[in-house]
Design a protein around this motif. Structure first.
Motif, PDB file in Angstrom:
ATOM      1  N   GLY A  29       0.858  -1.189   0.000  1.00 14.54           N
ATOM      2  CA  GLY A  29       0.000   0.000   0.000  1.00 14.54           C
ATOM      3  C   GLY A  29       0.886   1.227   0.000  1.00 14.54           C
ATOM      4  O   GLY A  29       1.173   1.801   1.054  1.00 14.54           O
ATOM      5  N   GLY A  31       0.727   4.441  -0.903  1.00 14.80           N
ATOM      6  CA  GLY A  31       0.049   5.715  -1.151  1.00 14.80           C
ATOM      7  C   GLY A  31       0.691   6.818  -0.340  1.00 14.80           C
ATOM      8  O   GLY A  31       1.911   6.863  -0.139  1.00 14.80           O
ATOM      9  N   ARG A  32      -0.148   7.699   0.164  1.00 10.91           N
ATOM     10  CA  ARG A  32       0.319   8.896   0.886  1.00 10.91           C
ATOM     11  C   ARG A  32       1.265   8.543   2.042  1.00 10.91           C
ATOM     12  O   ARG A  32       2.278   9.199   2.246  1.00 10.91           O
ATOM     13  CB  ARG A  32      -0.913   9.642   1.414  1.00 10.91           C
ATOM     14  CG  ARG A  32      -0.659  10.710   2.409  1.00 10.91           C
ATOM     15  CD  ARG A  32      -0.113  11.957   1.804  1.00 10.91           C
ATOM     16  NE  ARG A  32      -1.081  12.630   0.966  1.00 10.91           N
ATOM     17  CZ  ARG A  32      -0.852  13.787   0.350  1.00 10.91           C
ATOM     18  NH1 ARG A  32       0.312  14.377   0.464  1.00 10.91           N
ATOM     19  NH2 ARG A  32      -1.794  14.340  -0.399  1.00 10.91           N
ATOM     20  N   ILE A  33       0.936   7.509   2.796  1.00  8.33           N
ATOM     21  CA  ILE A  33       1.769   7.126   3.936  1.00  8.33           C
ATOM     22  C   ILE A  33       2.800   6.061   3.531  1.00  8.33           C
ATOM     23  O   ILE A  33       3.967   6.112   3.915  1.00  8.33           O
ATOM     24  CB  ILE A  33       0.876   6.593   5.092  1.00  8.33           C
ATOM     25  CG1 ILE A  33       0.026   7.728   5.675  1.00  8.33           C
ATOM     26  CG2 ILE A  33       1.701   5.911   6.178  1.00  8.33           C
ATOM     27  CD1 ILE A  33       0.805   8.861   6.320  1.00  8.33           C
ATOM     28  N   ASP A  52       1.573  -2.414  -4.644  1.00  8.65           N
ATOM     29  CA  ASP A  52       0.289  -1.705  -4.710  1.00  8.65           C
ATOM     30  C   ASP A  52      -0.561  -2.315  -5.813  1.00  8.65           C
ATOM     31  O   ASP A  52      -0.036  -2.823  -6.805  1.00  8.65           O
ATOM     32  CB  ASP A  52       0.514  -0.211  -4.988  1.00  8.65           C
ATOM     33  CG  ASP A  52      -0.610   0.636  -4.434  1.00  8.65           C
ATOM     34  OD1 ASP A  52      -0.406   1.296  -3.393  1.00  8.65           O
ATOM     35  OD2 ASP A  52      -1.723   0.621  -5.031  1.00  8.65           O
ATOM     36  N   LEU A 107      -1.965   0.064   4.351  1.00  8.15           N
ATOM     37  CA  LEU A 107      -3.159  -0.037   3.502  1.00  8.15           C
ATOM     38  C   LEU A 107      -4.238   0.921   3.988  1.00  8.15           C
ATOM     39  O   LEU A 107      -4.271   1.281   5.169  1.00  8.15           O
ATOM     40  CB  LEU A 107      -3.670  -1.484   3.545  1.00  8.15           C
ATOM     41  CG  LEU A 107      -2.744  -2.452   2.806  1.00  8.15           C
ATOM     42  CD1 LEU A 107      -2.863  -3.854   3.370  1.00  8.15           C
ATOM     43  CD2 LEU A 107      -3.039  -2.436   1.300  1.00  8.15           C
ATOM     44  N   THR A 109      -7.720   2.375   5.389  1.00  5.08           N
ATOM     45  CA  THR A 109      -8.749   1.892   6.319  1.00  5.08           C
ATOM     46  C   THR A 109      -9.874   2.933   6.357  1.00  5.08           C
ATOM     47  O   THR A 109     -10.020   3.670   7.335  1.00  5.08           O
ATOM     48  CB  THR A 109      -8.161   1.665   7.732  1.00  5.08           C
ATOM     49  OG1 THR A 109      -7.392   2.814   8.103  1.00  5.08           O
ATOM     50  CG2 THR A 109      -7.274   0.446   7.786  1.00  5.08           C
ATOM     51  N   THR A 144      -4.299   2.738  10.387  1.00  5.64           N
ATOM     52  CA  THR A 144      -5.070   3.073  11.581  1.00  5.64           C
ATOM     53  C   THR A 144      -6.230   2.095  11.738  1.00  5.64           C
ATOM     54  O   THR A 144      -7.083   2.000  10.853  1.00  5.64           O
ATOM     55  CB  THR A 144      -5.633   4.509  11.464  1.00  5.64           C
ATOM     56  OG1 THR A 144      -4.555   5.381  11.140  1.00  5.64           O
ATOM     57  CG2 THR A 144      -6.298   4.948  12.746  1.00  5.64           C
ATOM     58  N   ALA A 180       1.725  10.777  11.035  1.00 11.42           N
ATOM     59  CA  ALA A 180       2.209  11.952  10.279  1.00 11.42           C
ATOM     60  C   ALA A 180       1.054  12.674   9.582  1.00 11.42           C
ATOM     61  O   ALA A 180       0.013  12.089   9.301  1.00 11.42           O
ATOM     62  CB  ALA A 180       3.231  11.505   9.246  1.00 11.42           C
ATOM     63  N   PRO A 182      -0.331  14.763   6.270  1.00 14.72           N
ATOM     64  CA  PRO A 182      -0.080  14.959   4.846  1.00 14.72           C
ATOM     65  C   PRO A 182       0.446  16.361   4.559  1.00 14.72           C
ATOM     66  O   PRO A 182       0.038  17.326   5.222  1.00 14.72           O
ATOM     67  CB  PRO A 182      -1.462  14.797   4.211  1.00 14.72           C
ATOM     68  CG  PRO A 182      -2.239  14.037   5.192  1.00 14.72           C
ATOM     69  CD  PRO A 182      -1.704  14.360   6.544  1.00 14.72           C
TER      70      PRO A 182
HETATM   71  N1  LIG Z   1      -3.174  10.184   4.840  1.00 15.69           N
HETATM   72  C1  LIG Z   1      -3.075  10.496   6.128  1.00 15.69           C
HETATM   73  O1  LIG Z   1      -3.231  11.640   6.521  1.00 15.69           O
HETATM   74  C2  LIG Z   1      -2.738   9.461   7.164  1.00 15.69           C
HETATM   75  C3  LIG Z   1      -2.028   9.846   8.309  1.00 15.69           C
HETATM   76  C4  LIG Z   1      -1.743   8.888   9.270  1.00 15.69           C
HETATM   77  C5  LIG Z   1      -2.201   7.584   9.089  1.00 15.69           C
HETATM   78  N2  LIG Z   1      -2.920   7.256   7.974  1.00 15.69           N
HETATM   79  C6  LIG Z   1      -3.385   5.875   7.838  1.00 15.69           C
HETATM   80  O2  LIG Z   1      -2.476   5.222   6.962  1.00 15.69           O
HETATM   81  C7  LIG Z   1      -3.179   4.235   6.206  1.00 15.69           C
HETATM   82  C8  LIG Z   1      -2.926   4.480   4.738  1.00 15.69           C
HETATM   83  O3  LIG Z   1      -3.498   5.717   4.390  1.00 15.69           O
HETATM   84  P1  LIG Z   1      -3.070   6.538   3.107  1.00 15.69           P
HETATM   85  O4  LIG Z   1      -3.557   7.921   3.315  1.00 15.69           O
HETATM   86  O5  LIG Z   1      -1.635   6.326   2.796  1.00 15.69           O
HETATM   87  O6  LIG Z   1      -3.968   5.816   1.998  1.00 15.69           O
HETATM   88  P2  LIG Z   1      -3.793   5.945   0.428  1.00 15.69           P
HETATM   89  O7  LIG Z   1      -5.138   5.689  -0.129  1.00 15.69           O
HETATM   90  O8  LIG Z   1      -3.084   7.199   0.065  1.00 15.69           O
HETATM   91  O9  LIG Z   1      -2.827   4.732   0.052  1.00 15.69           O
HETATM   92  C9  LIG Z   1      -3.201   3.403   0.177  1.00 15.69           C
HETATM   93  C10 LIG Z   1      -2.612   2.622  -0.973  1.00 15.69           C
HETATM   94  O10 LIG Z   1      -2.949   1.250  -0.791  1.00 15.69           O
HETATM   95  C11 LIG Z   1      -3.260   0.705  -2.060  1.00 15.69           C
HETATM   96  N3  LIG Z   1      -4.089  -0.486  -1.882  1.00 15.69           N
HETATM   97  C12 LIG Z   1      -5.415  -0.564  -1.597  1.00 15.69           C
HETATM   98  N4  LIG Z   1      -5.791  -1.849  -1.502  1.00 15.69           N
HETATM   99  C13 LIG Z   1      -4.694  -2.592  -1.718  1.00 15.69           C
HETATM  100  C14 LIG Z   1      -4.451  -3.972  -1.756  1.00 15.69           C
HETATM  101  N5  LIG Z   1      -5.439  -4.851  -1.537  1.00 15.69           N
HETATM  102  N6  LIG Z   1      -3.194  -4.411  -2.043  1.00 15.69           N
HETATM  103  C15 LIG Z   1      -2.203  -3.528  -2.290  1.00 15.69           C
HETATM  104  N7  LIG Z   1      -2.366  -2.185  -2.268  1.00 15.69           N
HETATM  105  C16 LIG Z   1      -3.602  -1.730  -1.984  1.00 15.69           C
HETATM  106  C17 LIG Z   1      -3.960   1.837  -2.796  1.00 15.69           C
HETATM  107  O11 LIG Z   1      -3.930   1.629  -4.194  1.00 15.69           O
HETATM  108  C18 LIG Z   1      -3.163   3.052  -2.332  1.00 15.69           C
HETATM  109  O12 LIG Z   1      -2.095   3.359  -3.202  1.00 15.69           O
HETATM  110  C19 LIG Z   1      -4.643   4.344   6.623  1.00 15.69           C
HETATM  111  O13 LIG Z   1      -4.926   3.432   7.633  1.00 15.69           O
HETATM  112  C20 LIG Z   1      -4.737   5.757   7.164  1.00 15.69           C
HETATM  113  O14 LIG Z   1      -5.776   5.872   8.108  1.00 15.69           O
HETATM  114  C21 LIG Z   1      -3.172   8.151   6.988  1.00 15.69           C
END
Ligand SMILES: NC(=O)c1ccc[n+]([C@@H]2O[C@H](COP(=O)([O-])OP(=O)(O)OC[C@H]3O[C@@H](n4cnc5c(N)ncnc54)[C@H](O)[C@@H]3O)[C@@H](O)[C@H]2O)c1
Length: 460
Positions: A29, A31-33, A52, A107, A109, A144, A180, A182
Motif C-alpha cells: 500500500g 500511497g500517501r503514507i 500496490d 493499507l 482503512t 489506523t 504523520a 499529509p
Molecule cells: N493520509 C493520512 O493523513 C494518514 C495519516 C496517518 C495515518 N494514515 C493511515 O495510513 C493508512 C494508509 O493511508 P493513506 O492515506 O496512505 O492511503 P492511500 O489511499 O493514500 O494509500 C493506500 C494505498 O494502498 C493501495 N491499496 C489498496 N488496496 C490494496 C491492496 N489490496 N493491495 C495492495 N495495495 C492496496 C492503494 O492503491 C493506495 O495506493 C490508513 O490506515 C490511514 O488511516 C493516513
C-alpha cells in the motif's frame, strides 16, 4: 513456505542483518503514507519493495516519476533510492513478500457510506499473506485500526481458518500506528515519536530495533497493540471534538458579534489552552474516520453511553449547511437567488496545501448548491485542468471571479492568504464573500464594500 526467520533471530543476528543490509523490507500500500515509509526504509540502506494494486502508480514509480508532488523533501530521497536500486514497486504481492523478512502494511482503512469502518484491504492482504509468507516473517501494521482489531481479528486471518500458521514460529505481528500529517510527512517523520507494540514482547523488541535503524525519532514502547492503536485514535478524536466545540461556539459568536479569531488568539495565552479553528467541516482520510472507528470500538465493547464523539461528528457534519445558510443571508440582503447565481468555491482540498479531497466538506457544499440549482465554479491551485464531483475546475482565478455572484473560501491554501478585499471587490460580479476560514480582514472587507460573512464572526 520458504525460510526467512526474522523472528527467530537473536538481537545480534538482527543487528548484523540490518547493518549488512541483508534485511529485506516489503511495504504494501504505497500511497500517501506507504510511499514515504518505504522510502525511509530504503534511505536507511535496506532493500525495499513497494506493493500496490494501482498499476498506474507502480508504473509511474518505476518510470522514476515521483507521485507525491505535495510532499516536500521526499522527491530527492525518491530519486536517490530509485537510482541506487534500493527501492522499486510492483503489483505482485506474492513475489515481493516471498523475498522479504519484514512486511509493513500501510493499507487504507476508510469507512463505508454508513460510517462503518472498512478493513477490506487489510483483510484481503491478510488472506494473501497467509498463503505466501516465508517462515519467520515479521508483519507490522501501520494502518489506523480500532483497538483490538489486531489481537481479535487480524491475527486470525494470518493464521488461517485452519490455524495452519502459528504465531511465534511461522510469523510475528506488531503495530506502529502512523501519525504523520499529509503535506509535511518528512518533517513529521523527523520529529514525531513513533508508537511501537507487538503481540508479544519479543516482537515489540524486534520492531524497536528495526525502526531505530530507520528513524531518528524517539520510539515509544507500548504495552500491547490495542493500547498503541488507542493512542492514535485518541489524538485524532481529540482534534475532531475540539473543532466541533469551536464550530458550535462560532455559531453563537456570529449571533453575538464576537470574533472567534480574536477569542482564540487571546485564549492561546493561557498555558493549558490549545487552539482549534472553525471551518466548513472536517474532512480527510483520518479525523472523521477515526471518530467513527472510536464509536465502533465503543459499540464492540457494548458501551452504549458513548455520546460525545457522535455529537461532535454531527456538529462538524452540519457545517457545510451552515456555510450555505450564511450565503443565503447575503442573498436575502441583496435580493439574489441561488438559482440565478454563479458561486465560486475557493479551494477544494480538505486541508491547506495538499492535493487531497477525501471527505472534503466541498462535497456537501456542492450537493447543497446543486439542490438549489446554482451554477458552481471551483478554483484550487492543486486541481487545475481536472474535475471535482463532475465539475470542471477553473485554471484562472480572475476570470472565475468576474463570473461570480458569490465566493466561498473553502480551503485556506497559502495562495489565498493574501487575498485583498479591494481586489475581490474590483473583480467580482457581485461582491458576496463567505469566509469559512476567517482569512480576510473583516474590517477591510467592510471598508471595501464586500458583502461579507464568516464562520465565527458577526456581521459588522
Ligand atoms: N493520509 C493520512 O493523513 C494518514 C495519516 C496517518 C495515518 N494514515 C493511515 O495510513 C493508512 C494508509 O493511508 P493513506 O492515506 O496512505 O492511503 P492511500 O489511499 O493514500 O494509500 C493506500 C494505498 O494502498 C493501495 N491499496 C489498496 N488496496 C490494496 C491492496 N489490496 N493491495 C495492495 N495495495 C492496496 C492503494 O492503491 C493506495 O495506493 C490508513 O490506515 C490511514 O488511516 C493516513
Amino acid at each position: 513456505m520458504t525460510e526467512t526467520n526474522t523472528i527467530s533471530m537473536s538481537e545480534s543476528e538482527l543487528t548484523e542483518k540490518i547493518q549488512s543490509g541483508e534485511l529485506k523490507i516489503c511495504v504494501i500500500g504505497i500511497g500517501r503514507i506507504g510511499l514515504p515509509t518505504a522510502l525511509s526504509f530504503a534511505n536507511s540502506g535496506l532493500d525495499t519493495v513497494g506493493v500496490d494494486i494501482n498499476k498506474n502508480l507502480v508504473d509511474m514509480i518505476n518510470e522514476k516519476k515521483f507521485p507525491l508532488k505535495d510532499e516536500p523533501g521526499y522527491d530527492v530521497i525518491f530519486d536517490r533510492a530509485i537510482s541506487e536500486k534500493k527501492f522499486y514497486a510492483t503489483t505482485s504481492l506474492e513475489e515481493a513478500v516471498s523475498k522479504s523478512n519484514v512486511i509493513v502494511l500501510t493499507l487504507p482503512t476508510p469507512m463505508d457510506s454508513n460510517h462503518v469502518p472498512d478493513y477490506t484491504a487489510l483483510k484481503s492482504v491478510g488472506k494473501q499473506l497467509h498463503n505466501c509468507i516465508s517462515k519467520g516473517v515479521l508483519i507490522i501494521v501501520e494502518s489506523t485500526v480500532e483497538p483490538g482489531f489486531i489481537e481479535n481479528d487480524f491475527i486470525k486471518i494470518i493464521q488461517g481458518s485452519d490455524n495452519s500458521l502459528q504465531f511465534g514460529s511461522d510469523f510475528s505481528l506488531g503495530v506502529s500506528p502512523e501519525t504523520a500529517n499529509p503535506g509535511q510527512i518528512l518533517v513529521d517523520f523527523e520529529r514525531l515519536p513513533r508508537l511501537i507494540a507487538g503481540i508479544d514482547e519479543k516482537t515489540r523488541d524486534l520492531i524497536l530495533k528495526i525502526y531505530k535503524h530507520v528513524f531518528t525519532v524517539d520510539l515509544i514502547s507500548m504495552p500491547n497493540c490495542k493500547t498503541a492503536n488507542a493512542v492514535k485514535l485518541t489524538t485524532n478524536v481529540f482534534r475532531d471534538l475540539n473543532i466541533a466545540f469551536i464550530n458550535e461556539l462560532s455559531q453563537i459568536f456570529e449571533k453575538a458579534g464576537i470574533d472567534i479569531m480574536t477569542v482564540l488568539d487571546a485564549a492561546k495565552s493561557k498555558y493549558n489552552f490549545q487552539a482549534h479553528y472553525p471551518g466548513p467541516g472536517v474532512g480527510g482520510p483520518c479525523l472523521p474516520v477515526n471518530s467513527y472507528q472510536m464509536i465502533n470500538f465503543a459499540k464492540n465493547y457494548s458501551f452504549d453511553s458513548f455520546h460525545l464523539v457522535e455529537l461532535g461528528r454531527k456538529i462538524n457534519e452540519k457545517m457545510p449547511k451552515h456555510t450555505i445558510d450564511l450565503l443565503e443571508e447575503c442573498f436575502n440582503e441583496t435580493k439574489k437567488s441561488f438559482s440565478d447565481s454563479t458561486i465560486l468555491l475557493l479551494g477544494a482540498s480538505y486541508k491547506p496545501d495538499v492535493k487531497d479531497i477525501q471527505l472534503s466538506p466541498i462535497e456537501d457544499i456542492i450537493r447543497i448548491l446543486q439542490e438549489k440549482h446554482s451554477k458552481i465554479l471551483i478554483y484550487d491551485p492543486y486541481f487545475k485542468n481536472s474535475k471535482i464531483y463532475g465539475i470542471e475546475t477553473s485554471n484562472d482565478l480572475v476570470s472565475s471571479l468576474k463570473e461570480s455572484d458569490a465566493l466561498i473560501v473553502v480551503t485556506a491554501h497559502k495562495e489565498f492568504h493574501d487575498l485583498e478585499s479591494s481586489f475581490l471587490k474590483s473583480k467580482m460580479k457581485t461582491p458576496i464573500v463567505i469566509d469559512t476560514r476567517c482569512l480576510i480582514d473583516q474590517y477591510d472587507a467592510k471598508k471595501n464594500g464586500l458583502i461579507y460573512r464568516a464562520i465565527g464572526r458577526g456581521k459588522l
